[in-house]
Structure formats: structure tokens, C-alpha cells
Write a protein that holds these residues in place. Sequence first.
Motif, mmCIF file in Angstrom:
data_model
loop_
_atom_site.group_PDB
_atom_site.id
_atom_site.type_symbol
_atom_site.label_atom_id
_atom_site.label_comp_id
_atom_site.label_asym_id
_atom_site.label_seq_id
_atom_site.Cartn_x
_atom_site.Cartn_y
_atom_site.Cartn_z
ATOM 1 N N UNK A 1 51.530 34.540 46.778
ATOM 2 C CA UNK A 1 50.547 35.479 46.222
ATOM 3 C C UNK A 1 50.990 36.945 46.304
ATOM 4 N N UNK A 2 51.942 37.220 47.211
ATOM 5 C CA UNK A 2 52.464 38.593 47.294
ATOM 6 C C UNK A 2 53.373 38.947 46.127
ATOM 7 N N UNK A 3 53.854 37.957 45.409
ATOM 8 C CA UNK A 3 54.685 38.224 44.219
ATOM 9 C C UNK A 3 53.732 38.367 43.039
ATOM 10 N N UNK A 4 53.124 39.535 42.926
ATOM 11 C CA UNK A 4 52.036 39.683 41.962
ATOM 12 C C UNK A 4 52.179 40.942 41.108
ATOM 13 N N UNK B 1 55.673 35.531 40.428
ATOM 14 C CA UNK B 1 55.430 34.074 40.422
ATOM 15 C C UNK B 1 54.152 33.620 41.100
ATOM 16 N N UNK B 2 53.445 34.524 41.822
ATOM 17 C CA UNK B 2 52.202 34.112 42.477
ATOM 18 C C UNK B 2 50.979 34.850 41.943
ATOM 19 N N UNK B 3 51.127 35.505 40.791
ATOM 20 C CA UNK B 3 50.025 36.319 40.239
ATOM 21 C C UNK B 3 48.851 35.432 39.839
ATOM 22 N N UNK B 4 47.662 35.882 40.218
ATOM 23 C CA UNK B 4 46.475 35.089 39.876
ATOM 24 C C UNK B 4 45.770 35.650 38.632
ATOM 25 N N UNK B 5 44.948 34.794 38.031
ATOM 26 C CA UNK B 5 44.376 35.094 36.711
ATOM 27 C C UNK B 5 43.620 36.414 36.666
ATOM 28 N N UNK B 6 42.783 36.658 37.653
ATOM 29 C CA UNK B 6 41.942 37.861 37.584
ATOM 30 C C UNK B 6 42.836 39.105 37.495
ATOM 31 N N UNK C 1 59.477 34.815 38.992
ATOM 32 C CA UNK C 1 58.832 35.637 37.954
ATOM 33 C C UNK C 1 58.868 34.918 36.610
ATOM 34 N N UNK C 2 57.942 35.313 35.765
ATOM 35 C CA UNK C 2 57.803 34.738 34.424
ATOM 36 C C UNK C 2 57.670 35.895 33.438
ATOM 37 N N UNK C 3 58.360 35.802 32.297
ATOM 38 C CA UNK C 3 58.155 36.799 31.239
ATOM 39 C C UNK C 3 57.553 36.102 30.017
ATOM 40 N N UNK C 4 56.466 36.664 29.535
ATOM 41 C CA UNK C 4 55.740 36.092 28.393
ATOM 42 C C UNK C 4 55.735 37.081 27.238
ATOM 43 N N UNK C 5 55.559 36.536 26.047
ATOM 44 C CA UNK C 5 55.341 37.384 24.875
ATOM 45 C C UNK C 5 53.844 37.364 24.567
ATOM 46 N N UNK C 6 53.215 38.529 24.733
ATOM 47 C CA UNK C 6 51.775 38.622 24.461
ATOM 48 C C UNK C 6 51.556 39.085 23.027
#
Length: 445
Positions: free
Chosen positions: A87-90, A105-110, A196-201
Motif C-alpha cells: 500500500x505504500x507504493x501509491x 503497485x499498491x494504489x487503492x481505488x479511492x 508499478x502499472x502504466x495505463x492509457x486513460x
Amino acid sequence: MTFDDLAAQVRGRVLLPGDDGFTASSKPFNERYASVVPMAVLSAACAEDVVTAMTWARENDVPLVARGGGHSYAGTSVNTGLVLDLRGLCDVQVDPSSGLVTVGGGTRMRALYEALRPHDIAFPLGNSDEVAIGGLTLGGGVAAVSRAFGLTCDSLVSTDVVLADGSVVSCSASENLDLFWACRGGGGGNFGVNTSFTFLARPVVDSATCLLLWEWEHAVDVLLVAQEVQRTAPDALSLRIGLTSDRMVSVIGWHLGSADELRTLLAPLSRTRPFRCDIADRTYWEAVEYVHHETAGGAFAGRTRTTSVPLPEEGVRTLVTAVDKWPGSSNPDGGGAALFGWGGAMNAIGATETAFPHRDALFLVSLDTSWMSSDSPQVVRDNLEWLTALHEDIGEHTDNASYLNFTDPDLPDWRQAYHGQNLARLAEVKRRYDPDRFFEFSQAI
Ligand SMILES: Cc1cc2nc3c(=O)[nH]c(=O)nc-3n(C[C@H](O)[C@H](O)[C@H](O)COP(=O)(O)OP(=O)(O)OC[C@H]3O[C@@H](n4cnc5c(N)ncnc54)[C@H](O)[C@@H]3O)c2cc1C
């Protein structure tokens, strides 16, 4: 071997039972698994901590499991060894000009929604605050906008992974293609730890939402009509058609268009007059809040199947009869069945193009039940037997395919149901990236 040794090598905190934060960083959301307690938790502060933890765990022969939001239905992010709390990787980096969003990698939805909102861009995400991006993406990730914009993993552009041997690899459409393929639906916890994840928004779209409720006597009619509404609707509309053990029938929906359009699309449902009908224009962000999911928590189990055609009347009656006979428990969430509108953009990608295989479904048929830790073992048995029987009975009208992220530890034939025709390739990727099966759990590839 001591955990002091690990603590000395990392920036994050090593927590032992009794330490402040130990329970919050290791307890599974599903209290069915509350009795599983690790020896220690490392709350990672950076990607290097993940590398260190992996190396340390191997050298000391301590089983390690990654934990994002801890929301696995099957408690797969807790073990009796070392829990690696991500969760610290946010950190969330948004580049509004390219639409690229890089997420720890630990980012939460909110937190993720909050970071995207000022830029008015988004990609399909979950509907619960504490679910984290790792479990969601790696298992596919379905949102109410997925019929229009695909799965969470369909927006993934690249991801960094710490492998079992401590090496760090990036994967994308141009490097480590097989791992990138597996990270899009093959399931969390199988191949490495994604830091980590990279997305195209894409730009958000003004929307409309609906909530319609009916008395139980209308259940069969509503389910038959609502399925047809979803089948013939544009991809902009996604419905969740629900039956709950408190004898309520619901249709909740998100339409990427106006409330007037939504009213027209839902018109066939007004023949069976709902006792509540809220249809309203919303901004995208208001719609996110509207479909936000609250649960009473406690212990729960879910089981799923898919169908590429609407359930026939006999199948609908099977659901209605079973939900009416839910055995009961003290969890206010009760039990139920829901048809989630799938298809659209989710099906525009081939079944073998990513590891997520269910590219021909019209509905996810989701069956669930819940209880409290204070309920008797007999109550738990009755609930699980109810779920098993309903899953078997509805099998006559559905496909033997299940959604990996609604993980079910008791699912028979889970390999085939979760992974379908992608199973053999997933096994190859597992052999290549985790040859010693460092990442092991009961439903690991
Ligand atoms: C209340 C609730 C709401 C939900 N809503 C949705 C929804 O809207 N859409 C949907 O598709 N699903 C939804 N789900 C299901 C959810 O996608 C899965 O439970 C998912 O696995 C949770 O991810 P997590 O990181 O929170 O879980 P965790 O329990 O932390 O992790 C799940 C699995 O992934 C692994 N993992 C986690 N992070 C990583 C990482 N960074 N690298 C490698 N492995 C990792 C863990 O080891 C574990 O095996 C919901 C579940 C709940 C309980």
C-alpha cells in the motif's frame, strides 16, 4: 533468520504480531480467512524494498505473498510467512497531454480516482475504495464502463515486475511480451510482484445513472426484460440486474450518455412498474460515486459463471427460487444473484490476445452469500452448500467459465473455468518466470 535482519535492509517497516498497524496491513478483507496470520509484514516503502524482501525470503526459506488492498475473495494475499504490504507504493503520476497514468503497485481505488479527477481522464476501475490496482488489473478488472472502454487490463500499457529471483523487468507490447500478456488477466500473485502499472486513460464522458427496484413478485418478468434491454443496448449502457435475499429485485446502471437516452433504453422495464425509479444525468465522477459499492464486510463466498445469451425463463426461475430459499445468516449483506452486463468492448479483443479469456460473454452470472464470524459452523455449511447447489443448477443454462477476480477457493475445475483456452500458455509463462514456484498458493497457475 530474524526479521531484524530484514528490517535493517529496507526503508519500509517490518511489523510483528502486536505491533501497531500489523493487523491493518495483513488482515484479509474477507473474514472467512481471519485465522490466517503471518509471522511478519513488510510495509514496503519503495520498489527496492520489494527486491530486498524477495531475496531475503528466498534465502531464509520464508514464504512471501504480496498484498495490495487485501480484497481477494479467497484470502490469497495473506499467508503464515511474510506478507509484503504494497500500500505504500501509491504514487500516481498523470501526464494529461499523453493520457498516460503511472500508478504504484499498491494504489487503492479511492486514491486513484482522486488523482485522476482533476484531469478529467479515466480508465475502467473498480467500485470499492480499498480494492487495489494490482489484484484488479492482474485478474482483468471489470467496471460499469467496461462494455464501452474494456477491462482495466485492456488499458494497461506497461508494468514493472520484480521476479522471484529478485530481478526487475518491464513488460509491454515491445518487451517481455509473454509476461505482459499474462499480466492482463492471468491473475495476481502468480509471476512476480508488480511494483508499478502504466495505463492509457481517456477523457471522461458525461453520463447518466439509474436505480430501479421492484417487489419480489415481479422478479421473473424483470429479469427476462432487463436481459433483453442489456442485449439490445449500445455498449454505452451497462446494467447490473440483481436479486437479493431480502426479496428485492434491482437494476442499477451507468449510461455514457444522457438521462433522456437512458429513459428510452429502459422503457421496456416500465411495463412492470418499479416501486423506485431514479434516473438522472451525472458527471462521470458523480456516476463513479453512484455505483460505489458498500458492503457490511464479515465473511463471504462468491461463485460465477458466464453466459453469451440471455438466461431462458427456466434459468431465471432457478435463480429466483434459489435466492428465495437462501438459508440465512446474521450478515446483513445476505445472499443473492446478479447478472453483470458484459460484452461490448470487452469482446472486441480476441480470447487469446490477453490472458483474460472470457471475450464472448453477455453476462457474468454472479452468485454470492455471506455470514458473520459469530454464526455457527452449521450456518456456514448451509450457506456454502446453497452456493454449490445453485452454481450446479444454473450450470444447465450457462458456460463453465468463471471470473478469476471473484475468486472461489472451492470452485471445481477452476483451471479451466478461470483460464479457458489460455491455461497452457499461462503455465509456460509460469515455468519461464517462476521456475521454482516461489509464488505458490492453492489456485496458482
Ligand atoms: C468489496 C469488493 C469490491 C470489488 N469490486 C470489484 C470491481 O468493481 N471490479 C472487479 O473487477 N473486481 C472487483 N472486486 C474483486 C477484486 O478485483 C479482487 O478481489 C482483487 O484481487 C482485489 O485486489 P487487491 O489488490 O485489493 O487484493 P489482494 O487480496 O491484496 O490481492 C489479490 C491477489 O493479487 C495479488 N497481488 C496484489 N497486488 C499485486 C501486485 N502488485 N503484484 C502482484 N500480485 C499482486 C495478491 O498476492 C493476491 O494473490 C471487488 C472485491 C471486493 C471484495
